[in-house]
Scaffold this motif. Structure first.
Motif, short mmCIF file in Angstrom:
data_model
loop_
_atom_site.label_atom_id
_atom_site.label_comp_id
_atom_site.label_asym_id
_atom_site.label_seq_id
_atom_site.Cartn_x
_atom_site.Cartn_y
_atom_site.Cartn_z
N ILE A 38 7.53 -0.89 -11.22
CA ILE A 38 6.29 -0.89 -10.45
C ILE A 38 5.21 -1.50 -11.33
N VAL A 39 4.54 -2.52 -10.82
CA VAL A 39 3.50 -3.21 -11.58
C VAL A 39 2.15 -2.94 -10.93
N GLY A 97 -7.17 3.88 -4.53
CA GLY A 97 -5.99 4.73 -4.69
C GLY A 97 -4.76 4.03 -5.21
N LYS A 98 -4.93 2.86 -5.87
CA LYS A 98 -3.78 2.12 -6.40
C LYS A 98 -2.93 2.97 -7.33
N THR A 99 -3.58 3.65 -8.28
CA THR A 99 -2.83 4.40 -9.28
C THR A 99 -2.05 5.54 -8.64
N VAL A 100 -2.66 6.22 -7.68
CA VAL A 100 -1.98 7.32 -6.99
C VAL A 100 -0.77 6.79 -6.21
N VAL A 101 -0.92 5.63 -5.59
CA VAL A 101 0.21 5.04 -4.86
C VAL A 101 1.33 4.65 -5.83
N CYS A 102 0.97 4.07 -6.98
CA CYS A 102 1.98 3.77 -7.99
C CYS A 102 2.71 5.03 -8.42
N ALA A 103 1.97 6.10 -8.64
CA ALA A 103 2.58 7.37 -9.02
C ALA A 103 3.49 7.90 -7.92
N ALA A 104 3.08 7.71 -6.66
CA ALA A 104 3.90 8.17 -5.54
C ALA A 104 5.21 7.40 -5.47
N LEU A 105 5.15 6.09 -5.64
CA LEU A 105 6.38 5.28 -5.67
C LEU A 105 7.30 5.75 -6.80
N ALA A 106 6.71 6.00 -7.96
CA ALA A 106 7.49 6.44 -9.12
C ALA A 106 8.10 7.82 -8.87
N ALA A 107 7.33 8.71 -8.26
CA ALA A 107 7.83 10.07 -7.99
C ALA A 107 9.01 10.04 -7.03
N LEU A 108 8.94 9.18 -6.01
CA LEU A 108 10.05 9.10 -5.06
C LEU A 108 11.29 8.52 -5.71
N ALA A 109 11.12 7.51 -6.56
CA ALA A 109 12.27 6.94 -7.27
C ALA A 109 12.90 7.98 -8.19
N ARG A 110 12.05 8.73 -8.87
CA ARG A 110 12.55 9.79 -9.77
C ARG A 110 13.31 10.85 -8.99
N ALA A 111 12.80 11.21 -7.82
CA ALA A 111 13.44 12.25 -7.01
C ALA A 111 14.83 11.84 -6.54
N ARG A 112 15.04 10.55 -6.31
CA ARG A 112 16.37 10.11 -5.86
C ARG A 112 17.27 9.69 -7.03
N GLY A 113 16.80 9.94 -8.24
CA GLY A 113 17.62 9.71 -9.42
C GLY A 113 17.68 8.29 -9.91
N ALA A 114 16.77 7.45 -9.42
CA ALA A 114 16.76 6.05 -9.84
C ALA A 114 15.94 5.89 -11.12
N SER A 115 16.37 4.98 -11.99
CA SER A 115 15.56 4.68 -13.16
C SER A 115 14.33 3.90 -12.72
N VAL A 116 13.18 4.26 -13.27
CA VAL A 116 11.92 3.66 -12.84
C VAL A 116 10.99 3.49 -14.03
N ALA A 117 10.26 2.39 -14.02
CA ALA A 117 9.24 2.13 -15.05
C ALA A 117 7.99 1.63 -14.35
N VAL A 118 6.85 1.93 -14.94
CA VAL A 118 5.57 1.48 -14.40
C VAL A 118 4.86 0.66 -15.46
N VAL A 119 4.41 -0.53 -15.08
CA VAL A 119 3.78 -1.46 -16.01
C VAL A 119 2.35 -1.74 -15.57
N LYS A 120 1.43 -1.66 -16.51
CA LYS A 120 0.03 -2.03 -16.29
C LYS A 120 -0.25 -3.23 -17.20
N PRO A 121 -0.30 -4.44 -16.66
CA PRO A 121 -0.52 -5.61 -17.52
C PRO A 121 -1.85 -5.57 -18.26
N ALA A 122 -2.90 -5.04 -17.62
CA ALA A 122 -4.20 -4.98 -18.28
C ALA A 122 -4.99 -3.78 -17.80
N GLN A 123 -5.32 -2.89 -18.72
CA GLN A 123 -6.19 -1.75 -18.44
C GLN A 123 -7.58 -2.09 -18.94
N THR A 124 -8.57 -2.00 -18.08
CA THR A 124 -9.95 -2.27 -18.51
C THR A 124 -10.81 -1.04 -18.27
#
Length: 238
Positions: free
Chosen positions: A107-108, A14-41
């Protein structure tokens, strides 16, 4: 400026879902947020990767996939198999630092577990966290085998002197059995702290608004949510 590295105790926890949850909460409080995936395989050039799921679930569109390999292997093995240079984590760290200068939260998302190799020298997402001075959030499973996998991951984090942001159960079943319920207290014992969250098993199929609500319920105050670890523990006490 804040950077958090999200790793798992293995694949499909569930890593990706947790990353999305962190991003969603940051977005909801109006904070700028970016998500980085160093390597997709394990995804073809025209396929949907993990960051596509982050965008779909969270509504956050500032995402950066830095490298993609089609073979479903570790980044190091995938680079070797395709004959291309491996991922350079020092270069990744520089890119993330630059991004963090203008972004409140970065979020990495790692690939696989904490010690999956990114190059032939054995560099891992743990090394990236150290380069960034970032906290590490561990996503784990709820069922059989999770205690050993979590213990090994936490031991590796402690051995490397990394800062643990917490342990989150990435997919909590709607009808947990005795194994899952028993694991709640044991996971907290391993982490030496309350759980940092538990997201419902079906969170990954929700739309943006219900997902944001699930993220708030499923992640702790330290991560921007309202998850109550004591109430959760009491609800599933064996």
């Amino acid at each position: 400026m804040s950077v958090i590295v999200v790793t798992g105790t293995g694949v499909r926890v569930g890593k990706t879902v947790v990353c999305a949850a962190l991003a969603a909460l940051a977005r909801a409080r109006g904070a700028s947020v970016a998500v980085v995936k160093p390597a997709q395989t394990g995804v073809a050039a025209d396929g949907r990767g993990d960051l596509d799921e982050v965008i779909r679930l969270s509504g956050v569109s500032t995402t950066f996939e830095l490298t993609r390999f089609e073979p479903p292997l570790s980044p190091a093995a995938a680079a070797r198999a395709t004959g291309v240079p491996p991922v350079s984590l020092p270069q990744v760290a520089r890119r993330i630092r630059e991004l963090a200068e203008s972004t409140r939260l970065v979020i990495v998302e790692g690939t696989g577990g904490l010690l999956v190799r990114f190059d032939e020298d054995g560099a891992t997402i743990a090394d990236l966290a150290r380069l960034l001075g970032a906290q590490v959030l561990v996503v784990t499973g709820a069922g059989r085998g999770t205690l050993n996998h979590t213990a090994l991951t936490l031991e590796a984090i402690a051995h490397r002197g990394l800062d643990l942001a917490g342990v989150v159960i990435g997919a909590w079943p709607p009808e947990p059995g005795v194994i899952e319920r028993s694991n709640v207290a044991d996971l907290e014992m391993l982490a030496a702290r309350p759980l940092a969250g538990a997201l419902p098993q079906d969170a990954g199929v929700l739309d943006v608004e219900p997902f944001a609500a699930a993220a708030r319920r499923g992640l702790a105050v330290t991560l921007g949510g309202a998850f109550d670890p004591a109430a959760f523990r009491d609800s599933y006490r064996v």
